[in-house]
Enzyme design. Structure first.
Site, PDB file in Angstrom:
ATOM      1  CG  ASP A 117      -1.988   1.021   1.213  1.00  0.00           C
ATOM      2  OD1 ASP A 117      -2.172   1.678   0.178  1.00  0.00           O
ATOM      3  OD2 ASP A 117      -2.643   1.220   2.252  1.00  0.00           O
ATOM      4  CG  PHE A 166      -9.678  -2.179   4.013  1.00  0.00           C
ATOM      5  CD1 PHE A 166      -8.423  -1.813   4.479  1.00  0.00           C
ATOM      6  CD2 PHE A 166     -10.318  -3.261   4.597  1.00  0.00           C
ATOM      7  CE1 PHE A 166      -7.827  -2.496   5.518  1.00  0.00           C
ATOM      8  CE2 PHE A 166      -9.719  -3.956   5.642  1.00  0.00           C
ATOM      9  CZ  PHE A 166      -8.472  -3.568   6.096  1.00  0.00           C
ATOM     10  CB  VAL A 167      -9.097  -6.205  -0.417  1.00  0.00           C
ATOM     11  CG1 VAL A 167      -9.606  -5.435  -1.628  1.00  0.00           C
ATOM     12  CG2 VAL A 167      -7.579  -6.108  -0.321  1.00  0.00           C
ATOM     13  CG  ASP A 173      -6.402  -8.263   9.564  1.00  0.00           C
ATOM     14  OD1 ASP A 173      -5.505  -7.859   8.802  1.00  0.00           O
ATOM     15  OD2 ASP A 173      -6.633  -7.744  10.676  1.00  0.00           O
ATOM     16  NE  ARG A 179      -5.013 -12.203  10.270  1.00  0.00           N
ATOM     17  CZ  ARG A 179      -4.363 -11.092   9.933  1.00  0.00           C
ATOM     18  NH1 ARG A 179      -4.030 -10.880   8.680  1.00  0.00           N
ATOM     19  NH2 ARG A 179      -4.042 -10.198  10.847  1.00  0.00           N
TER      20      ARG A 179
HETATM   21  P1  5GP Z   1       1.960  -0.460   3.702  1.00  0.00           P
HETATM   22  O1  5GP Z   1       2.935  -0.560   4.828  1.00  0.00           O
HETATM   23  O2  5GP Z   1       2.531  -0.772   2.332  1.00  0.00           O
HETATM   24  O3  5GP Z   1       1.183   0.832   3.716  1.00  0.00           O
HETATM   25  O4  5GP Z   1       0.816  -1.492   3.967  1.00  0.00           O
HETATM   26  C1  5GP Z   1       1.087  -2.775   4.030  1.00  0.00           C
HETATM   27  C2  5GP Z   1       0.296  -3.406   5.138  1.00  0.00           C
HETATM   28  O5  5GP Z   1      -0.923  -2.703   5.439  1.00  0.00           O
HETATM   29  C3  5GP Z   1      -0.086  -4.763   4.664  1.00  0.00           C
HETATM   30  O6  5GP Z   1       0.865  -5.717   5.092  1.00  0.00           O
HETATM   31  C4  5GP Z   1      -1.439  -4.943   5.294  1.00  0.00           C
HETATM   32  O7  5GP Z   1      -1.273  -5.532   6.568  1.00  0.00           O
HETATM   33  C5  5GP Z   1      -2.011  -3.563   5.482  1.00  0.00           C
HETATM   34  N1  5GP Z   1      -2.971  -3.220   4.398  1.00  0.00           N
HETATM   35  C6  5GP Z   1      -2.824  -2.281   3.436  1.00  0.00           C
HETATM   36  N2  5GP Z   1      -3.885  -2.230   2.617  1.00  0.00           N
HETATM   37  C7  5GP Z   1      -4.737  -3.182   3.073  1.00  0.00           C
HETATM   38  C8  5GP Z   1      -6.044  -3.630   2.631  1.00  0.00           C
HETATM   39  O8  5GP Z   1      -6.659  -3.188   1.654  1.00  0.00           O
HETATM   40  N3  5GP Z   1      -6.602  -4.640   3.369  1.00  0.00           N
HETATM   41  C9  5GP Z   1      -5.988  -5.194   4.458  1.00  0.00           C
HETATM   42  N4  5GP Z   1      -6.636  -6.162   5.084  1.00  0.00           N
HETATM   43  N5  5GP Z   1      -4.775  -4.796   4.882  1.00  0.00           N
HETATM   44  C10 5GP Z   1      -4.159  -3.797   4.206  1.00  0.00           C
END
Ligand code: 5GP
Ligand code: MG
Length: 192
Positions: A117, A166-167, A173, A179
């Site tokens: 993300d 958001f998925v 989760d 999950r």
């Molecule tokens: P980042 O650090 O790249 O912003 O986000 C990575 C982490 O955020 C992922 O490992 C995940 O745990 C959480 N995350 C980001 N987007 C989503 C989403 O759409 N759904 C879920 N369940 N977790 C997300």
């Protein structure tokens, strides 16, 4: 049987069959690349050991499927990370919950996460690994939200690019739930 969960879900973004087929292709591609790196054909480092580093907890289901598509001698070393969603774009939004053992020096490492993300999670984990001086470092994510990352984080392998929604499901989760749902789905606003 999934009725209780379906009530909370808005729509299926990626059905189980599509995930399975993509994981099979990813596995084939990664196996080819890694085999070349560790393969012992004398061209690169022929005594390198392969270590897969899953980022817990979200990558658990994906990793379980993916590693069974990698017919290579490898080890798993887990790293646990919690990210705090919010407006803040600082690394303090990511905290290490389960430390990586200091054994990656000279190893060929593949880091696996569920979703990219903002990129902070992968950025923090790859920094920690680079500090250990691995022989090589590759990264793989099942999902990526394109254009969201402000960091120079570019995974070597991406399962699917998805819209900025958001998925949940297939390891991902909401508040610890969903999950085990076998498909990747969006949540109804009232379930959040
Ligand atoms: P980042 O650090 O790249 O912003 O986000 C990575 C982490 O955020 C992922 O490992 C995940 O745990 C959480 N995350 C980001 N987007 C989503 C989403 O759409 N759904 C879920 N369940 N977790 C997300
Ligand atoms: Mg995660």
């Amino acid at each position: 049987m999934w009725a209780g969960m379906h009530r909370d879900l808005e729509r299926i973004l990626i059905p189980a069959a599509a995930i399975e087929s993509r994981v099979r292709d990813l596995g084939a591609q990664i196996a080819l690349d890694l085999e070349r790196v560790i393969g012992g054909d004398g061209t690169e480092d022929d005594h390198g050991e392969l270590v897969i580093v899953p980022i817990l907890t979200g990558s658990l289901v994906f990793v379980a499927d993916l590693v069974r598509r990698l017919p290579l001698k490898l080890r798993l070393e887990l790293v646990g990370v919690s990210s705090y969603p919010g407006k803040s774009m600082e690394t303090k939004g990511v905290s290490i919950r389960h430390e990586l053992p200091n054994i990656l020096s000279g190893k060929h490492v593949l880091v696996i996460d569920d979703i990219l993300d903002s990129g902070h999670t992968l950025d923090v984990v790859t920094r920690l690994i680079r500090d250990q001086k691995p022989a090589s470092l590759r990264t793989c994510v099942l999902l990526r939200k394109p254009g969201k990352s402000t960091l120079p984080v570019r995974p070597d392998y991406v399962g699917f690019d998805i819209p900025d929604e958001f998925v949940v499901g297939y390891g991902l989760d909401y508040d610890g739930y969903y999950r085990n749902f076998p498909e990747i789905a969006t949540l109804k606003p009232e379930a959040r």
